[in-house]
Design a protein around this motif. Structure first.
Motif, mmCIF file in Angstrom:
data_model
loop_
_atom_site.group_PDB
_atom_site.id
_atom_site.type_symbol
_atom_site.label_atom_id
_atom_site.label_comp_id
_atom_site.label_asym_id
_atom_site.label_seq_id
_atom_site.Cartn_x
_atom_site.Cartn_y
_atom_site.Cartn_z
ATOM 1 N N UNK A 34 -23.673 -36.822 50.372
ATOM 2 C CA UNK A 34 -23.425 -35.780 51.374
ATOM 3 C C UNK A 34 -24.577 -35.610 52.355
ATOM 4 N N UNK A 35 -25.773 -36.071 51.996
ATOM 5 C CA UNK A 35 -26.923 -35.938 52.884
ATOM 6 C C UNK A 35 -27.616 -34.595 52.807
ATOM 7 N N UNK A 36 -27.372 -33.830 51.738
ATOM 8 C CA UNK A 36 -28.056 -32.556 51.567
ATOM 9 C C UNK A 36 -29.532 -32.815 51.280
ATOM 10 N N UNK A 93 -16.264 -39.817 57.658
ATOM 11 C CA UNK A 93 -17.498 -40.302 57.037
ATOM 12 C C UNK A 93 -17.430 -40.177 55.515
ATOM 13 N N UNK A 94 -16.923 -39.061 55.018
ATOM 14 C CA UNK A 94 -16.826 -38.897 53.569
ATOM 15 C C UNK A 94 -15.837 -39.889 52.972
ATOM 16 N N UNK A 95 -14.724 -40.115 53.639
ATOM 17 C CA UNK A 95 -13.742 -41.085 53.141
ATOM 18 C C UNK A 95 -14.346 -42.496 53.119
ATOM 19 N N UNK A 96 -15.125 -42.833 54.154
ATOM 20 C CA UNK A 96 -15.788 -44.148 54.198
ATOM 21 C C UNK A 96 -16.788 -44.304 53.063
ATOM 22 N N UNK A 97 -17.393 -43.220 52.630
ATOM 23 C CA UNK A 97 -18.364 -43.247 51.526
ATOM 24 C C UNK A 97 -17.686 -43.183 50.158
ATOM 25 N N UNK A 98 -16.358 -43.152 50.147
ATOM 26 C CA UNK A 98 -15.627 -43.160 48.891
ATOM 27 C C UNK A 98 -15.451 -41.808 48.238
ATOM 28 N N UNK A 99 -15.699 -40.732 48.982
ATOM 29 C CA UNK A 99 -15.545 -39.391 48.435
ATOM 30 C C UNK A 99 -14.053 -39.070 48.319
ATOM 31 N N UNK A 100 -13.687 -38.405 47.233
ATOM 32 C CA UNK A 100 -12.308 -37.976 47.004
ATOM 33 C C UNK A 100 -12.012 -36.785 47.905
ATOM 34 N N UNK A 101 -11.404 -37.053 49.070
ATOM 35 C CA UNK A 101 -11.069 -36.005 50.030
ATOM 36 C C UNK A 101 -9.555 -35.859 50.134
ATOM 37 N N UNK A 102 -9.129 -34.754 50.741
ATOM 38 C CA UNK A 102 -7.733 -34.636 51.135
ATOM 39 C C UNK A 102 -7.421 -35.811 52.056
ATOM 40 N N UNK A 103 -6.178 -36.233 52.072
ATOM 41 C CA UNK A 103 -5.767 -37.375 52.901
ATOM 42 C C UNK A 103 -6.090 -37.162 54.366
ATOM 43 N N UNK A 104 -5.870 -35.950 54.849
ATOM 44 C CA UNK A 104 -6.123 -35.680 56.265
ATOM 45 C C UNK A 104 -6.616 -34.258 56.447
ATOM 46 N N UNK A 118 -12.756 -31.617 49.468
ATOM 47 C CA UNK A 118 -13.171 -32.822 48.752
ATOM 48 C C UNK A 118 -13.592 -32.427 47.356
ATOM 49 N N UNK A 119 -13.693 -33.411 46.492
ATOM 50 C CA UNK A 119 -14.141 -33.210 45.125
ATOM 51 C C UNK A 119 -15.454 -33.951 44.934
ATOM 52 N N UNK A 120 -16.412 -33.294 44.254
ATOM 53 C CA UNK A 120 -17.697 -33.932 43.985
ATOM 54 C C UNK A 120 -17.564 -34.900 42.815
ATOM 55 N N UNK A 121 -18.670 -35.429 42.347
ATOM 56 C CA UNK A 121 -18.668 -36.434 41.283
ATOM 57 C C UNK A 121 -18.088 -35.906 39.977
ATOM 58 N N UNK A 122 -18.035 -34.582 39.793
ATOM 59 C CA UNK A 122 -17.472 -33.976 38.590
ATOM 60 C C UNK A 122 -16.078 -33.407 38.818
ATOM 61 N N UNK A 123 -15.510 -33.617 40.004
ATOM 62 C CA UNK A 123 -14.192 -33.086 40.308
ATOM 63 C C UNK A 123 -14.187 -31.649 40.763
#
Length: 132
Positions: A34-36, A93-104, A118-123
Motif C-alpha cells: 500500500x505504500x504506507x 494500482x492495487x489490482x496490478x499489485x495483486x490486492x484483493x479488491x472489488x471488481x470495479x 479491498x482486503x488486506x493479507x488477512x482478509x
C-alpha cells in the motif's frame, strides 16, 4: 438550576487497531504493497510488538495487533475508510499489485462519492472513498 455534563478530554482519533495473524506479513502488505509509512515497531512485554502504519502525513495511524485471547481474530470488515485523490488510479494500482479488491469502483451518483473495498493479507476489509 441545571447541571452541565462534562465529557472526556479526547482530542482526536489517534489510531485504530486491525487484528492480524502475522505482524510481519501485515507490515509488508501495508508498507510494501500500500505504500504506507511505518511509524512504530516497538518490542514490549513478553515477545510482543507494537506496530503502527499510516499513509504518509495522515494524522491517524493503524495499529497492527495480534488477536487477544478470546478476542476477534483477523478476517473482518474493519470499518476503516481511506481517502483517495484519484479512485480509479488507486483501484487500478492495487489490482496490478495483486490486492484483493472489488471488481470495479462503485459509482452511486451524487452526493455519494465513488468507492471500492479491498482486503488486506488477512482478509480484513478496508474501504476507499474518493475525496471531493
Amino acid at each position: 438550576m441545571t447541571e452541565t455534563a462534562k465529557g472526556a478530554r479526547f482530542t482526536e482519533v489517534g489510531r485504530v487497531a486491525v487484528t492480524v495473524a502475522d505482524q510481519d506479513r501485515a507490515l509488508e502488505f501495508y508498507v510494501g504493497t500500500l505504500g504506507f509509512e511505518k511509524r512504530a515497531d516497538i518490542p514490549f512485554g513478553d515477545g510482543h510488538r507494537w506496530i503502527e502504519v499510516a499513509p504518509a502525513g495522515a494524522p491517524t495511524g493503524i495499529a497492527l495487533v495480534l488477536p487477544r485471547e478470546g478476542g476477534q481474530g483477523p478476517g473482518y470488515d474493519t470499518g476503516i475508510i481511506l481517502t483517495s485523490e484519484d479512485i480509479d488510479a488507486d483501484h487500478a494500482a492495487l489490482r496490478e499489485r495483486g490486492v484483493d479488491t472489488d471488481q470495479e469502483v462503485q459509482r452511486w451518483g451524487a452526493p455519494v462519492p465513488p468507492m471500492f473495498s479491498f482486503r488486506d493479507a488477512d482478509g480484513n476489509g478496508v474501504m476507499v472513498v474518493e475525496n471531493g
